[in-house]
Design a protein around this motif. Structure first.
Motif, mmCIF file in Angstrom:
data_model
loop_
_atom_site.group_PDB
_atom_site.id
_atom_site.type_symbol
_atom_site.label_atom_id
_atom_site.label_comp_id
_atom_site.label_asym_id
_atom_site.label_seq_id
_atom_site.Cartn_x
_atom_site.Cartn_y
_atom_site.Cartn_z
ATOM 1 N N ALA A 140 0.807 -1.228 0.000
ATOM 2 C CA ALA A 140 0.000 0.000 0.000
ATOM 3 C C ALA A 140 0.837 1.273 0.000
ATOM 4 O O ALA A 140 0.292 2.365 -0.126
ATOM 5 C CB ALA A 140 -0.931 -0.005 1.214
ATOM 6 N N ARG A 184 -4.105 5.505 -0.246
ATOM 7 C CA ARG A 184 -3.322 4.294 -0.538
ATOM 8 C C ARG A 184 -3.876 3.096 0.235
ATOM 9 O O ARG A 184 -3.955 1.982 -0.293
ATOM 10 C CB ARG A 184 -1.861 4.508 -0.159
ATOM 11 N N SER A 240 -6.822 2.571 1.177
ATOM 12 C CA SER A 240 -8.160 2.134 0.761
ATOM 13 C C SER A 240 -8.059 1.031 -0.300
ATOM 14 O O SER A 240 -9.050 0.363 -0.593
ATOM 15 C CB SER A 240 -8.980 3.323 0.237
ATOM 16 N N ALA A 241 -6.850 0.843 -0.839
ATOM 17 C CA ALA A 241 -6.673 -0.246 -1.805
ATOM 18 C C ALA A 241 -6.632 -1.615 -1.118
ATOM 19 O O ALA A 241 -6.819 -2.652 -1.765
ATOM 20 C CB ALA A 241 -5.369 -0.040 -2.576
ATOM 21 N N ARG A 281 -8.007 -4.606 1.043
ATOM 22 C CA ARG A 281 -9.376 -5.106 1.214
ATOM 23 C C ARG A 281 -9.403 -6.135 2.321
ATOM 24 O O ARG A 281 -8.576 -7.047 2.327
ATOM 25 C CB ARG A 281 -9.886 -5.755 -0.090
#
Ligand SMILES: Cc1ncc(COP(=O)(O)O)c(C=O)c1O
Length: 393
Positions: free
Chosen positions: A348, A386, A388-389, A391
């Motif tokens: 990230a 960054r 938020s990528a 999961r």
């Protein structure tokens, strides 16, 4: 045949198990991967320009360029005493009850080295700031952790009482608390004070985040009944004024305690930061708006980061103070904060610190990860974008 003796380890045995290289490792990773570094707790904005100018003026006008007095310059000791009166109604004699140190770090070291005999037990709430374990070890004391547990990180007073033995010398407190952001309540501190008084314990109280409280209030334990005479209160200019590189800290305590700590300080650094001391004397006298502004601006960033980290999938333990947020990574299907933090820069582009390094009881902090939010809003926004990528698994 003559047996070759094993070479003796260079590092003092008492310090050998303190693997605190994680900060260096994470900082290097931040540089090599171009990550946003939310690991170590230092701001990316300097403190007030007027205070920086005061330091420059002091240097250029020849104030503090030679060894300042051992206890600290008079102007700063007076300003520290005035600060204690203004914010906490505490009476401190600047002549005998204040000692200026090379940051709170030296204050912690000097206080522990002064007050702890080999074999004395020192109770500290874990997770703890990394210098505590090292300084207790250097004093040849025995650290006795009492764990603050998620989600609230409240002190468990029964556990604390059970930790006291006839070898306990002191309780090392830190509120507002790094890394959890917990702010001990007046009731909790009163219970700790009662225990200290009943068991005749000293308290070292690390209050470097005193002006970074968003929910609740900061109560210096020295202001509680019976505590003035048994507490070494520690603070620092680093956090409040955003000058972490200046290393100006201080203790306030009774003359006897100050003399004990000063005796150690004399042989650690003797004195430090002469010109900076003049500047911090000025900083401490700034109007109340400055201090409330520090808390207000950080509170907004705390909210932003808590919301953003939760949206990215972390379990977030909302801090009431400091500039750190502790999170849990189990929602991502992860079970090791250390592994997670080592992968995060690659996955990230963000660096954080695995909280397990702040624990003796590794189990308690295994899945926790700490983010510092003392950075510019745009830097935090970039970090959140960054993250938020990621999961949740
Ligand atoms: C709890 C705590 N105490 C002390 C310090 C050190 O303060 P200083 O920079 O004044 O040495 C820090 C810095 O991160 C801290 O978090």
């Amino acid at each position: 045949m003559v047996q070759q003796a094993q070479p003796r380890p260079l590092l003092n045995r008492r310090l050998a198990d303190l693997g605190t290289t994680i900060f260096a490792e994470m900082s290097e990773l931040a540089v090599s991967t171009g990550s946003v570094n939310l690991g170590q707790g230092f701001p990316d904005t300097d403190g007030p320009e007027q205070i920086a100018r005061a330091a420059a003026d002091a240097i250029l006008s020849g104030r503090g360029n030679q060894y300042p007095p051992g206890a600290g310059i008079g102007e700063l000791r007076t300003a520290i005493a005035a600060h204690q009166r203004r914010f906490y109604d505490l009476d401190v004699d600047p002549g005998t009850e204040v000692l200026v140190t090379a940051g709170a770090t030296e204050a912690i070291a000097a206080a522990l080295l002064a007050l702890v005999e080999p074999g004395d037990e020192v109770i500290a709430f874990e997770p703890y700031y990394d210098s505590y374990a090292a300084c207790i070890a250097m004093a040849a004391g025995i650290r006795v952790p009492v764990t603050l547990r998620a989600p609230d990180f409240r002190p468990d007073l029964d556990e604390l009482r059970a930790a006291v033995t006839d070898r306990t010398r002191l309780i090392l407190l830190n509120s507002p608390h790094n890394p959890t952001g917990s702010v001990f309540t007046r009731a909790e501190l009163t219970a700790i004070a009662e225990l200290a008084t009943a068991s005749d314990l000293l308290v070292i109280s690390d209050e470097v985040y005193e002006h970074m409280v968003f929910d609740g209030e900061h109560v210096p334990i020295a202001s509680l009944p019976g505590m003035r005479e048994r507490t070494v209160s520690i603070s620092s200019a680093a956090k409040t004024f955003s000058f972490t590189g200046w290393k100006i800290g201080w203790i306030t305590a009774t003359p006897d305690l100050v003399t004990a700590v000063r005796t150690v300080k004399q042989f650690l650094t003797f004195v430090s930061g002469g010109p900076f001391q003049y500047a911090i004397a000025e900083a401490l006298a700034m109007p109340r708006d400055y201090f409330s502004g520090v808390a207000g601006s950080l509170a907004a960033r705390r909210d932003m980061m808590c919301d953003g980290l939760a949206a990215a999938g972390f379990e977030v333990y909302r801090p009431a103070g400091t500039y750190f947020i502790t999170t849990d990574i189990r929602p991502f299907g992860e079970s090791s904060g250390l592994d997670f933090c080592r992968k995060l820069p690659y996955q990230a582009g963000v660096v954080a610190i695995p909280s397990v390094v702040f624990y003796d009881n590794a189990e308690a902090g295994q899945t926790q990860v700490r983010f510092a939010f003392c950075k510019k809003v745009e830097v935090l926004a970039e970090a959140l974008a960054r993250l938020s990528a990621l999961r949740p698994g």
